[in-house]
Write a protein that holds these residues in place. Structure first.
Motif, PDB file in Angstrom:
ATOM      1  N   UNK A   1      15.864  55.396  50.990  1.00 52.16           N
ATOM      2  CA  UNK A   1      17.068  55.167  51.778  1.00 52.16           C
ATOM      3  C   UNK A   1      18.281  55.604  50.981  1.00 52.16           C
ATOM      4  N   UNK A   2      19.394  55.709  51.672  1.00 51.74           N
ATOM      5  CA  UNK A   2      20.662  56.024  51.018  1.00 51.74           C
ATOM      6  C   UNK A   2      21.139  54.804  50.244  1.00 51.74           C
ATOM      7  N   UNK A   3      21.959  55.014  49.253  1.00 49.43           N
ATOM      8  CA  UNK A   3      22.508  56.242  48.695  1.00 49.43           C
ATOM      9  C   UNK A   3      21.514  56.938  47.763  1.00 49.43           C
ATOM     10  N   UNK A   4      21.807  58.199  47.382  1.00 56.98           N
ATOM     11  CA  UNK A   4      20.907  58.911  46.473  1.00 56.98           C
ATOM     12  C   UNK A   4      20.709  58.146  45.160  1.00 56.98           C
ATOM     13  N   UNK A   5      19.443  58.002  44.774  1.00 55.97           N
ATOM     14  CA  UNK A   5      19.139  57.252  43.554  1.00 55.97           C
ATOM     15  C   UNK A   5      17.762  57.641  43.012  1.00 55.97           C
ATOM     16  N   UNK A   6      17.531  57.249  41.773  1.00 59.47           N
ATOM     17  CA  UNK A   6      16.220  57.422  41.137  1.00 59.47           C
ATOM     18  C   UNK A   6      15.726  56.061  40.687  1.00 59.47           C
ATOM     19  N   UNK A   7      14.429  56.014  40.423  1.00 59.54           N
ATOM     20  CA  UNK A   7      13.786  54.803  39.905  1.00 59.54           C
ATOM     21  C   UNK A   7      13.225  55.083  38.518  1.00 59.54           C
TER      22      UNK A   7
ATOM     23  N   UNK B   1      11.042  52.512  35.386  1.00 59.17           N
ATOM     24  CA  UNK B   1      10.674  51.157  35.014  1.00 59.17           C
ATOM     25  C   UNK B   1       9.289  51.051  34.419  1.00 59.17           C
ATOM     26  N   UNK B   2       8.856  49.809  34.323  1.00 55.92           N
ATOM     27  CA  UNK B   2       7.540  49.469  33.787  1.00 55.92           C
ATOM     28  C   UNK B   2       6.861  48.562  34.801  1.00 55.92           C
ATOM     29  N   UNK B   3       5.736  47.980  34.395  1.00 53.65           N
ATOM     30  CA  UNK B   3       5.090  47.016  35.287  1.00 53.65           C
ATOM     31  C   UNK B   3       5.873  45.692  35.339  1.00 53.65           C
ATOM     32  N   UNK B   4       6.874  45.533  34.469  1.00 53.97           N
ATOM     33  CA  UNK B   4       7.662  44.302  34.415  1.00 53.97           C
ATOM     34  C   UNK B   4       9.039  44.417  35.057  1.00 53.97           C
ATOM     35  N   UNK B   5       9.573  45.622  35.191  1.00 51.03           N
ATOM     36  CA  UNK B   5      10.913  45.793  35.755  1.00 51.03           C
ATOM     37  C   UNK B   5      11.058  47.180  36.384  1.00 51.03           C
ATOM     38  N   UNK B   6      12.014  47.283  37.287  1.00 48.31           N
ATOM     39  CA  UNK B   6      12.349  48.552  37.930  1.00 48.31           C
ATOM     40  C   UNK B   6      13.869  48.660  37.985  1.00 48.31           C
ATOM     41  N   UNK B   7      14.382  49.780  37.486  1.00 51.10           N
ATOM     42  CA  UNK B   7      15.825  50.027  37.539  1.00 51.10           C
ATOM     43  C   UNK B   7      16.088  51.191  38.479  1.00 51.10           C
ATOM     44  N   UNK B   8      17.230  51.106  39.158  1.00 53.47           N
ATOM     45  CA  UNK B   8      17.659  52.209  40.014  1.00 53.47           C
ATOM     46  C   UNK B   8      19.029  52.685  39.539  1.00 53.47           C
ATOM     47  N   UNK B   9      19.162  54.009  39.487  1.00 51.60           N
ATOM     48  CA  UNK B   9      20.409  54.635  39.082  1.00 51.60           C
ATOM     49  C   UNK B   9      20.925  55.494  40.228  1.00 51.60           C
ATOM     50  N   UNK B  10      22.201  55.348  40.542  1.00 47.50           N
ATOM     51  CA  UNK B  10      22.840  56.118  41.592  1.00 47.50           C
ATOM     52  C   UNK B  10      23.358  57.432  41.048  1.00 47.50           C
ATOM     53  N   UNK B  11      23.264  58.474  41.868  1.00 47.92           N
ATOM     54  CA  UNK B  11      23.907  59.744  41.557  1.00 47.92           C
ATOM     55  C   UNK B  11      24.539  60.260  42.832  1.00 47.92           C
ATOM     56  N   UNK B  12      25.348  61.293  42.705  1.00 50.92           N
ATOM     57  CA  UNK B  12      26.133  61.771  43.828  1.00 50.92           C
ATOM     58  C   UNK B  12      25.979  63.273  43.998  1.00 50.92           C
ATOM     59  N   UNK B  13      26.378  63.739  45.161  1.00 56.05           N
ATOM     60  CA  UNK B  13      26.407  65.167  45.441  1.00 56.05           C
ATOM     61  C   UNK B  13      27.830  65.699  45.467  1.00 56.05           C
ATOM     62  N   UNK B  14      28.798  64.881  45.044  1.00 51.63           N
ATOM     63  CA  UNK B  14      30.174  65.373  45.020  1.00 51.63           C
ATOM     64  C   UNK B  14      30.857  65.151  43.671  1.00 51.63           C
ATOM     65  N   UNK B  15      30.219  64.458  42.760  1.00 50.18           N
ATOM     66  CA  UNK B  15      30.714  64.327  41.383  1.00 50.18           C
ATOM     67  C   UNK B  15      29.497  64.183  40.467  1.00 50.18           C
ATOM     68  N   UNK B  16      29.718  64.286  39.173  1.00 44.33           N
ATOM     69  CA  UNK B  16      28.601  64.285  38.229  1.00 44.33           C
ATOM     70  C   UNK B  16      28.376  62.947  37.537  1.00 44.33           C
ATOM     71  N   UNK B  17      28.954  61.894  38.059  1.00 50.06           N
ATOM     72  CA  UNK B  17      28.738  60.574  37.488  1.00 50.06           C
ATOM     73  C   UNK B  17      27.371  60.003  37.859  1.00 50.06           C
ATOM     74  N   UNK B  18      26.873  59.135  37.004  1.00 47.31           N
ATOM     75  CA  UNK B  18      25.619  58.409  37.230  1.00 47.31           C
ATOM     76  C   UNK B  18      25.887  56.962  36.835  1.00 47.31           C
ATOM     77  N   UNK B  19      25.429  56.014  37.667  1.00 49.29           N
ATOM     78  CA  UNK B  19      25.631  54.613  37.280  1.00 49.29           C
ATOM     79  C   UNK B  19      24.411  53.774  37.623  1.00 49.29           C
ATOM     80  N   UNK B  20      24.239  52.721  36.860  1.00 47.66           N
ATOM     81  CA  UNK B  20      23.167  51.767  37.113  1.00 47.66           C
ATOM     82  C   UNK B  20      23.468  51.046  38.422  1.00 47.66           C
ATOM     83  N   UNK B  21      22.474  50.994  39.302  1.00 50.88           N
ATOM     84  CA  UNK B  21      22.628  50.290  40.578  1.00 50.88           C
ATOM     85  C   UNK B  21      22.134  48.855  40.416  1.00 50.88           C
TER      86      UNK B  21
END
Length: 142
Positions: A19-25, A27-47
Motif C-alpha cells: 500500500x501507499x506510501x512508497x516504502x521498503x521493509x 528486519x529479522x524474525x524479531x522485528x520489522x522496520x519500514x522506511x519511507x522514500x519518495x518520487x519527488x525528493x531524495x530523502x528517506x525516513x524511518x516510518x
C-alpha cells in the motif's frame, strides 16, 4: 524484491498486499522496520518498527536509512516500487509550485495544483506530474 542488503539484513520492496506510501521493509524474525522514500525528493525516513519492544538500536536503524539513501539503492527501490505497484502514491495530492513540494489538500496552500496523475520515467530517472490546469507535465529530475 531485494533492493540491497546491509550486515546480513535484506532491504526489500514487498509485492503482495502493499500500500501507499512508497516504502521498503527490513528486519529479522524479531522485528520489522519500514522506511519511507519518495518520487519527488531524495530523502528517506524511518516510518515505524514493529513490535516496538524488539526495536534495534537507533544507530542500527540510522545505518539502514543511510544505506537505502545511497543513490543506487534509492534508485533500485523506486524502480522496484514502480514496476510492482504502478503508482507513485501522489494522485489527488497537490504540488506547491512556489515551494517545489507535494502537500496535502488539507494544507490549503494558495496556488497549489492538484496532481491528477503521475508516472516514473525509469529511463530518464525522473518523476512526471500531470497537474490540473497545466498544458504540459512537470518533470522532476531525481
Amino acid at each position: 524484491m531485494k533492493v540491497c542488503s546491509h550486515k546480513g539484513l535484506v532491504i526489500a520492496v514487498l509485492t503482495r498486499n502493499e500500500h501507499c506510501p512508497p516504502h521498503v521493509h527490513v528486519g529479522t524474525d524479531k522485528w520489522d522496520a519500514r522506511f519511507l522514500f519518495s518520487f519527488w525528493h531524495n530523502g528517506v525516513k524511518l516510518w515505524d518498527v514493529t513490535p516496538a519492544q524488539n526495536e534495534p538500536t537507533a544507530t542500527s536503524l540510522e545505518d539502514l536509512r543511510l544505506v537505502l539513501k545511497q543513490a543506487g539503492n534509492l534508485r533500485r527501490a523506486r524502480e522496484l516500487w514502480w514496476s510492482s505497484r504502478q503508482t507513485l502514491c501522489l494522485e489527488n495530492l497537490q504540488w506547491d509550485m512556489a515551494a517545489g513540494e507535494v502537500v496535502s489538500p488539507k494544507d490549503c496552500r494558495q496556488g497549489a495544483l492538484v496532481i491528477q496523475s503521475s508516472r516514473f520515467d525509469t529511463h530518464g530517472y525522473k518523476t512526471v506530474l500531470y497537474l490540473t490546469g497545466q498544458p504540459s507535465p512537470l518533470e522532476i529530475e531525481l
